[in-house]
Write a protein that holds these residues in place. Structure first.
Motif, short mmCIF file in Angstrom:
data_model
loop_
_atom_site.label_atom_id
_atom_site.label_comp_id
_atom_site.label_asym_id
_atom_site.label_seq_id
_atom_site.Cartn_x
_atom_site.Cartn_y
_atom_site.Cartn_z
N LYS A 22 0.81 -1.22 0.00
CA LYS A 22 0.00 0.00 0.00
C LYS A 22 0.85 1.27 0.00
N LEU A 23 2.14 1.14 0.28
CA LEU A 23 3.02 2.32 0.32
C LEU A 23 3.32 2.82 -1.09
N PRO A 24 3.51 4.13 -1.25
CA PRO A 24 3.97 4.64 -2.54
C PRO A 24 5.37 4.10 -2.84
N PRO A 25 5.73 3.97 -4.13
CA PRO A 25 7.02 3.40 -4.50
C PRO A 25 8.22 4.04 -3.78
N GLU A 26 8.23 5.36 -3.65
CA GLU A 26 9.37 6.03 -2.99
C GLU A 26 9.50 5.58 -1.54
N ASP A 27 8.37 5.43 -0.85
CA ASP A 27 8.40 5.00 0.54
C ASP A 27 8.83 3.53 0.66
N LYS A 28 8.41 2.72 -0.31
CA LYS A 28 8.83 1.31 -0.32
C LYS A 28 10.34 1.22 -0.42
N VAL A 29 10.91 1.99 -1.35
CA VAL A 29 12.36 1.96 -1.57
C VAL A 29 13.09 2.41 -0.30
N PHE A 72 11.13 -1.55 -7.24
CA PHE A 72 11.35 -0.12 -7.46
C PHE A 72 12.81 0.28 -7.25
N GLY A 73 13.69 -0.70 -7.08
CA GLY A 73 15.11 -0.42 -6.99
C GLY A 73 15.62 -0.22 -5.58
N LEU A 74 16.77 0.46 -5.49
CA LEU A 74 17.46 0.66 -4.23
C LEU A 74 17.45 2.13 -3.82
N SER A 75 17.46 2.35 -2.53
CA SER A 75 17.50 3.72 -2.00
C SER A 75 18.90 4.29 -2.20
N ASP A 76 18.98 5.62 -2.19
CA ASP A 76 20.28 6.29 -2.28
C ASP A 76 21.16 5.89 -1.11
N GLU A 77 20.55 5.67 0.06
CA GLU A 77 21.31 5.26 1.24
C GLU A 77 22.08 3.97 0.98
N VAL A 78 21.44 3.01 0.33
CA VAL A 78 22.10 1.74 0.01
C VAL A 78 23.14 1.96 -1.08
N LYS A 79 22.79 2.69 -2.11
CA LYS A 79 23.74 2.93 -3.21
C LYS A 79 24.98 3.64 -2.71
#
Length: 156
Positions: free
Chosen positions: A45-52, A107-114
């Motif tokens: 139910k979360l928006p893609p940005e929040d999921k990431v 939806f990919g990886l967060s900047d924190e992980v990258k």
């Protein structure tokens, strides 16, 4: 025997991806000890940005100080199978570091992980479903390991 770690987000849903990943993981296991961490997807139910972001925070908690993080990202560097084999040899030479491949959810990886990654690796300039990326990564690591051992697999 060197060790390879994997952090994946989400279970493989399609039986054919399960079979393909199991097939290549078994073959890759002849060359390396494999350590796999499968993380649960963030709530749908979360928006893609929040999921990431949420998945990224969970990934960060699973990274060990001995991990050399290699994120799979479409903006990362591309290399040939032979180039990957040379890198894999270098990555596994240090007994104090473990190559740790990270593939995020749909939806990919967060900047924190990258940002904690030593290397961002791309399997293609095209966007791939994360299930296919997992299969391709395992196959390419098996191919790279086969190249290093002089196996004819690469030339088939």
């Amino acid at each position: 025997m060197s060790k390879l770690r994997f952090i994946w987000v989400g279970k493989l849903k399609e039986p054919f991806f399960n079979e393909a990943c199991a097939h290549y993981a078994k073959k890759l296991g002849r060359f390396h000890k494999l350590d796999e961490t499968i993380l649960k997807d963030a709530p749908g139910k979360l928006p893609p940005e929040d999921k990431v972001l949420r998945e990224g925070k969970t990934i960060i908690t699973k990274i060990r100080s001995s991990d050399m993080v290699i994120c799979l990202d479409e903006t990362g560097i591309e290399m040939t199978s032979v180039d990957l084999s040379k890198r894999l040899l270098k990555w596994t030479e240090d007994p104090n570091l473990t190559p740790c491949f990270v593939i995020g959810g749909p939806f990919g990886l967060s900047d924190e992980v990258k940002n904690v990654a030593r290397i961002k690796l791309s399997l293609s300039k095209m966007t791939l479903p994360h299930e296919l990326a997992r299969t391709m990564l395992l196959e390419q690591l098996y191919r790279a390991s086969s190249i290093l051992k002089g196996s004819p697999y690469h030339h088939v």
